[in-house]
Enzyme design. Structure first.
Site, mmCIF file in Angstrom:
data_model
loop_
_atom_site.group_PDB
_atom_site.id
_atom_site.type_symbol
_atom_site.label_atom_id
_atom_site.label_comp_id
_atom_site.label_asym_id
_atom_site.label_seq_id
_atom_site.Cartn_x
_atom_site.Cartn_y
_atom_site.Cartn_z
ATOM 1 N N GLY A 157 26.733 -17.330 -27.457
ATOM 2 C CA GLY A 157 26.317 -16.130 -26.726
ATOM 3 C C GLY A 157 27.555 -15.459 -26.162
ATOM 4 O O GLY A 157 28.667 -15.653 -26.655
ATOM 5 N N ARG A 158 27.337 -14.691 -25.100
ATOM 6 C CA ARG A 158 28.456 -13.920 -24.530
ATOM 7 C C ARG A 158 29.601 -14.828 -24.103
ATOM 8 O O ARG A 158 30.771 -14.550 -24.373
ATOM 9 C CB ARG A 158 27.971 -13.115 -23.321
ATOM 10 C CG ARG A 158 27.140 -11.925 -23.698
ATOM 11 C CD ARG A 158 26.494 -11.338 -22.469
ATOM 12 N NE ARG A 158 25.316 -12.130 -22.137
ATOM 13 C CZ ARG A 158 24.097 -11.630 -21.980
ATOM 14 N NH1 ARG A 158 23.900 -10.344 -22.091
ATOM 15 N NH2 ARG A 158 23.077 -12.408 -21.698
ATOM 16 N N ILE A 159 29.272 -15.943 -23.419
ATOM 17 C CA ILE A 159 30.348 -16.805 -22.906
ATOM 18 C C ILE A 159 31.035 -17.538 -24.061
ATOM 19 O O ILE A 159 32.257 -17.645 -24.111
ATOM 20 C CB ILE A 159 29.800 -17.782 -21.845
ATOM 21 C CG1 ILE A 159 29.248 -16.996 -20.655
ATOM 22 C CG2 ILE A 159 30.894 -18.751 -21.380
ATOM 23 C CD1 ILE A 159 28.497 -17.842 -19.622
ATOM 24 N N ARG A 179 21.899 -21.065 -33.169
ATOM 25 C CA ARG A 179 20.664 -20.964 -33.972
ATOM 26 C C ARG A 179 20.796 -19.858 -35.004
ATOM 27 O O ARG A 179 20.503 -20.009 -36.162
ATOM 28 C CB ARG A 179 19.477 -20.667 -33.063
ATOM 29 C CG ARG A 179 18.743 -21.909 -32.633
ATOM 30 C CD ARG A 179 17.678 -21.533 -31.709
ATOM 31 N NE ARG A 179 18.172 -20.482 -30.791
ATOM 32 C CZ ARG A 179 17.506 -20.002 -29.768
ATOM 33 N NH1 ARG A 179 16.307 -20.415 -29.524
ATOM 34 N NH2 ARG A 179 18.025 -19.082 -28.970
ATOM 35 N N ILE A 238 30.250 -26.696 -19.966
ATOM 36 C CA ILE A 238 30.098 -25.701 -18.889
ATOM 37 C C ILE A 238 28.706 -25.098 -18.975
ATOM 38 O O ILE A 238 28.434 -24.062 -18.373
ATOM 39 C CB ILE A 238 31.151 -24.565 -18.979
ATOM 40 C CG1 ILE A 238 31.140 -23.920 -20.367
ATOM 41 C CG2 ILE A 238 32.518 -25.053 -18.590
ATOM 42 C CD1 ILE A 238 31.741 -22.534 -20.393
ATOM 43 N N ALA A 239 27.811 -25.739 -19.761
ATOM 44 C CA ALA A 239 26.483 -25.157 -19.991
ATOM 45 C C ALA A 239 25.531 -25.553 -18.861
ATOM 46 O O ALA A 239 25.418 -24.856 -17.847
ATOM 47 C CB ALA A 239 25.957 -25.602 -21.346
ATOM 48 N N ARG A 240 24.877 -26.670 -19.027
ATOM 49 C CA ARG A 240 23.955 -27.182 -18.026
ATOM 50 C C ARG A 240 23.905 -28.688 -18.158
ATOM 51 O O ARG A 240 24.058 -29.223 -19.265
ATOM 52 C CB ARG A 240 22.538 -26.655 -18.271
ATOM 53 C CG ARG A 240 22.211 -25.319 -17.646
ATOM 54 C CD ARG A 240 22.181 -25.401 -16.119
ATOM 55 N NE ARG A 240 21.842 -24.120 -15.519
ATOM 56 C CZ ARG A 240 22.724 -23.193 -15.156
ATOM 57 N NH1 ARG A 240 24.015 -23.394 -15.326
ATOM 58 N NH2 ARG A 240 22.321 -22.069 -14.607
ATOM 59 N N GLU A 269 22.506 -33.149 -10.885
ATOM 60 C CA GLU A 269 23.321 -32.508 -9.841
ATOM 61 C C GLU A 269 22.564 -32.437 -8.519
ATOM 62 O O GLU A 269 21.360 -32.132 -8.531
ATOM 63 C CB GLU A 269 23.623 -31.063 -10.249
ATOM 64 C CG GLU A 269 24.691 -30.907 -11.254
ATOM 65 C CD GLU A 269 24.827 -29.453 -11.689
ATOM 66 O OE1 GLU A 269 25.039 -29.250 -12.884
ATOM 67 O OE2 GLU A 269 24.708 -28.535 -10.856
ATOM 68 N N HIS A 287 30.203 -27.796 -10.610
ATOM 69 C CA HIS A 287 29.474 -26.576 -11.031
ATOM 70 C C HIS A 287 30.121 -25.314 -10.440
ATOM 71 O O HIS A 287 29.484 -24.557 -9.701
ATOM 72 C CB HIS A 287 28.001 -26.679 -10.610
ATOM 73 C CG HIS A 287 27.097 -25.801 -11.437
ATOM 74 N ND1 HIS A 287 25.822 -26.156 -11.787
ATOM 75 C CD2 HIS A 287 27.290 -24.570 -11.976
ATOM 76 C CE1 HIS A 287 25.263 -25.201 -12.500
ATOM 77 N NE2 HIS A 287 26.137 -24.217 -12.637
ATOM 78 N N ILE A 288 31.394 -25.116 -10.814
ATOM 79 C CA ILE A 288 32.145 -23.985 -10.246
ATOM 80 C C ILE A 288 32.657 -23.030 -11.315
ATOM 81 O O ILE A 288 33.546 -22.217 -11.046
ATOM 82 C CB ILE A 288 33.338 -24.471 -9.384
ATOM 83 C CG1 ILE A 288 34.273 -25.388 -10.195
ATOM 84 C CG2 ILE A 288 32.860 -25.153 -8.115
ATOM 85 C CD1 ILE A 288 35.627 -25.631 -9.537
HETATM 86 C C1 DGY Z 1 24.986 -19.661 -13.950
HETATM 87 O O1 DGY Z 1 25.184 -18.473 -13.689
HETATM 88 O O2 DGY Z 1 24.058 -20.027 -14.663
HETATM 89 C C2 DGY Z 1 25.927 -20.656 -13.375
HETATM 90 O O3 DGY Z 1 25.687 -21.919 -13.828
HETATM 91 C C3 DGY Z 1 25.921 -20.614 -11.861
HETATM 92 O O4 DGY Z 1 26.996 -19.888 -11.495
#
Ligand code: DGY
Length: 334
Positions: A157-159, A179, A238-240, A269, A287-288
């Site tokens: 995606g964008r990130i 996908r 850096i996802a979830r 978390e 989570h920063i």
């Molecule tokens: C988001 O935007 O989903 C980040 O995980 C929280 O900053």
């Protein structure tokens, strides 16, 4: 004159930005960071028309069962797996998120973790601070190169695309799995090639995870996937939390089946799996990824705009810029 509508701001966030809500609504804003119980969330939502919430605030069907006035939830975050979208849509509650404003900052952070994990930065600092540095050794704290290696990105995606664009500067080959395949023009712009997930796992020297969390991505990286990766590889999440099986990852890191990892998100978390805490070859951050001052302010500002619009006020009344669930308006008959 009709009574002013009410909104709840669940966490302390930039009061000067939140003050813009006061032009339109009565605002009840949390004074301290709070981990709410489900009952407290239900209580907070009971008599309000809208809420500005953080990604740690969980809102499901039971939380909104008594929230008869509730019309909008503005999530301060791009990911919204903290919200039960189906339940909110069925109740006619508009949900918004904050995409775009955090893309570049979050992509920067993927590289922060990748560089730190590959070059063992936090491990080296701990070693130095612990007073071990009494001589200089040629073979000490050897890491893995980024330049000339293969970067894999799961989720484009964008990130993911912003992460890919930065790889050009490191002279890396970029593979991705998503996908759906990107347009050829976007692939060219990112210098990235689509591959199947198995090939991504096997070929990546460094793998960055940027997929949204949901039933389809729960433990997308678990023991079987880790077994397919190079033992010299570095994994960045850096996802979830929940996209990675944290116990399986800790096991792979401890047994040398993976060189290193950089993690910003975790399954439970703010608790971090004790086995991960015990690993020396993992860089752990709380989570920063989007936490630059400018970006966090921009996220709150966008969420405020979204809430004002979703509650039918301001220049974009009834057209919130980042509506996630258009079907909520149908349920509401808007
Ligand atoms: C988001 O935007 O989903 C980040 O995980 C929280 O900053």
């Amino acid at each position: 004159m009709s009574a002013r509508r009410r909104v709840w701001v669940t966490q302390p966030v930039f009061p000067d930005v939140v003050d813009r809500l006061r032009d339109h609504f009565d605002v009840a804003a949390a004074g301290a960071v709070t981990a709410y119980t489900p009952a407290q969330v239900a209580d907070g939502l009971r008599d309000v028309d809208g809420a500005l919430v953080g990604v740690t605030d969980r809102i499901d069907a039971s939380a909104i069962a008594g929230a008869n006035r509730l019309k909008a939830i503005a999530n301060i975050g791009v990911g919204y797996n903290n919200l039960d979208i189906a339940a909110l849509s069925a109740a006619g509650v508009a949900v918004t998120n904050t995409p775009d404003v955090l893309t570049e900052t979050t992509a920067d952070f993927a590289w922060t973790l990748l560089l730190a994990a590959a070059r063992r930065v936090t491990e080296a600092e701990r070693w130095l601070r612990d007073g071990h540095w009494t001589d200089w050794s040629f073979e000490r704290l050897l890491g893995r190169d980024l330049h000339g290696s293969t970067l894999g990105i799961l989720g484009m995606g964008r990130i993911g695309r912003a992460v890919a664009r930065r790889a050009l500067g490191f002279g890396m080959r970029v593979l991705y799995h998503n996908r759906s395949r990107l347009d050829a023009a976007v692939e060219r712009e990112c210098s990235a090639r689509w591959v199947g997930k198995d090939e991504l796992l096997a070929a990546s020297d460094h793998l960055v995870l940027v997929v949204p969390y949901g039933p389809g991505t729960h433990h997308a990286i678990g023991a079987p996937e880790l077994a397919c990766m190079k033992s010299t590889a570095v994994l960045v999440n850096i996802a979830r939390g929940g996209v990675v099986d944290d116990a399986a990852l800790a096991d792979a890191l401890q047994k040398g089946r993976l060189a290193a990892a950089g993690l910003d998100v975790y399954e439970n978390e703010p608790a971090v799996h004790p086995a991960l805490l015990a690993c020396r070859n993992v860089v752990l951050t709380p989570h920063i990824a989007s936490a630059s001052e400018a970006t966090r302010r921009a996220m709150v500002s966008l969420a405020v705009d979204n809430l004002i619009a979703a509650l039918g006020e301001g220049p974009q009344a009834h057209r919130p810029p980042n509506l996630v669930n258009a079907d909520s308006l149908l349920a509401r008959g808007t």
